[in-house]
Design a protein around this motif. Structure first.
Motif, mmCIF file in Angstrom:
data_model
loop_
_atom_site.group_PDB
_atom_site.id
_atom_site.type_symbol
_atom_site.label_atom_id
_atom_site.label_comp_id
_atom_site.label_asym_id
_atom_site.label_seq_id
_atom_site.Cartn_x
_atom_site.Cartn_y
_atom_site.Cartn_z
ATOM 1 N N PRO A 12 6.825 5.107 -11.549
ATOM 2 C CA PRO A 12 7.679 3.918 -11.626
ATOM 3 C C PRO A 12 8.224 3.691 -13.033
ATOM 4 C CG PRO A 12 5.386 3.264 -11.644
ATOM 5 C CD PRO A 12 5.408 4.753 -11.407
ATOM 6 N N ASP A 13 9.306 2.927 -13.095
ATOM 7 C CA ASP A 13 9.864 2.517 -14.385
ATOM 8 C C ASP A 13 8.988 1.457 -15.044
ATOM 9 O OD1 ASP A 13 12.218 4.161 -14.244
ATOM 10 O OD2 ASP A 13 12.975 2.777 -12.726
ATOM 11 N N GLU A 14 8.334 0.645 -14.234
ATOM 12 C CA GLU A 14 7.409 -0.385 -14.719
ATOM 13 C C GLU A 14 6.176 -0.383 -13.821
ATOM 14 O OE1 GLU A 14 9.069 -4.369 -15.353
ATOM 15 O OE2 GLU A 14 11.053 -3.456 -15.090
ATOM 16 N N LEU A 15 5.026 -0.664 -14.404
ATOM 17 C CA LEU A 15 3.777 -0.742 -13.651
ATOM 18 C C LEU A 15 3.011 -1.976 -14.098
ATOM 19 C CD1 LEU A 15 1.581 0.371 -11.760
ATOM 20 C CD2 LEU A 15 0.777 1.758 -13.684
ATOM 21 N N ARG A 16 2.674 -2.819 -13.141
ATOM 22 C CA ARG A 16 1.848 -3.998 -13.409
ATOM 23 C C ARG A 16 0.539 -3.822 -12.652
ATOM 24 N NH1 ARG A 16 6.719 -8.262 -12.123
ATOM 25 N NH2 ARG A 16 8.142 -7.453 -13.710
ATOM 26 N N PHE A 23 1.561 -3.314 -8.929
ATOM 27 C CA PHE A 23 2.941 -3.538 -8.522
ATOM 28 C C PHE A 23 3.798 -2.562 -9.310
ATOM 29 C CE2 PHE A 23 6.953 -5.938 -8.163
ATOM 30 C CZ PHE A 23 6.940 -6.208 -6.802
ATOM 31 N N GLU A 24 4.406 -1.616 -8.603
ATOM 32 C CA GLU A 24 5.235 -0.594 -9.221
ATOM 33 C C GLU A 24 6.699 -0.957 -9.017
ATOM 34 O OE1 GLU A 24 2.000 2.524 -7.532
ATOM 35 O OE2 GLU A 24 3.373 1.333 -6.339
ATOM 36 N N THR A 37 0.715 -2.977 -3.855
ATOM 37 C CA THR A 37 -0.446 -2.430 -3.171
ATOM 38 C C THR A 37 -1.638 -3.280 -3.578
ATOM 39 O OG1 THR A 37 0.486 -0.198 -3.292
ATOM 40 C CG2 THR A 37 -1.871 -0.381 -2.796
ATOM 41 N N TYR A 38 -2.197 -3.994 -2.622
ATOM 42 C CA TYR A 38 -3.328 -4.887 -2.866
ATOM 43 C C TYR A 38 -4.509 -4.416 -2.036
ATOM 44 C CZ TYR A 38 0.544 -7.847 -4.441
ATOM 45 O OH TYR A 38 1.671 -8.331 -5.063
ATOM 46 N N GLN A 39 -5.669 -4.328 -2.674
ATOM 47 C CA GLN A 39 -6.885 -3.862 -2.005
ATOM 48 C C GLN A 39 -7.583 -5.018 -1.290
ATOM 49 O OE1 GLN A 39 -7.542 -0.623 -1.805
ATOM 50 N NE2 GLN A 39 -5.679 -0.304 -3.019
#
Length: 117
Positions: A12-16, A23-24, A37-39
């Protein structure tokens, strides 16, 4: 000449990243898209609120559920069950959200125009 662009969420350009989730974000053809993507066990008011500084989320979300079961509850009590194949628009009305069950929740979000460079 046709110009085709391919981007992937694996780079991704950004990754949180935050506890139990990530959150990509990719920027493609002037638009930003996000993959959440939430576990199991993730809850916005527990895992994201301390960083954001508000008890509930105030951001709107528009997208489609790819996998899992997400729940959104607005401060007034209205509940939305987000299930695979459903498109959703969650308004900016304060809300909490969490993963229901024991499978990861994955959704694709339309974030709007790409921010200027």
């Amino acid at each position: 000449m046709t110009q085709t662009t391919l981007e992937g969420f694996d780079t991704p350009d950004e990754l949180r990243e935050f506890p139990h989730g990530r959150f990509e974000i990719i920027h493609l053809a002037g638009v930003s898209l996000g993959r959440a993507t939430y576990q199991p066990g993730w809850k916005w008011s527990v895992h994201n609120a301390p960083t954001v500084g508000t008890a509930l989320c105030h951001a709107p979300h528009t997208g489609v559920v790819l996998a899992g079961h997400g729940v959104v509850v607005y401060e007034g009590g209205e509940r939305l069950d987000l299930l695979p194949g459903l498109a959703f628009h969650v308004t900016s009305t304060p809300h909490d959200s969490w993963v229901e069950g024991d499978a990861p929740y994955v959704s694709l979000h339309v974030l709007g125009p790409r921010p200027p460079a």
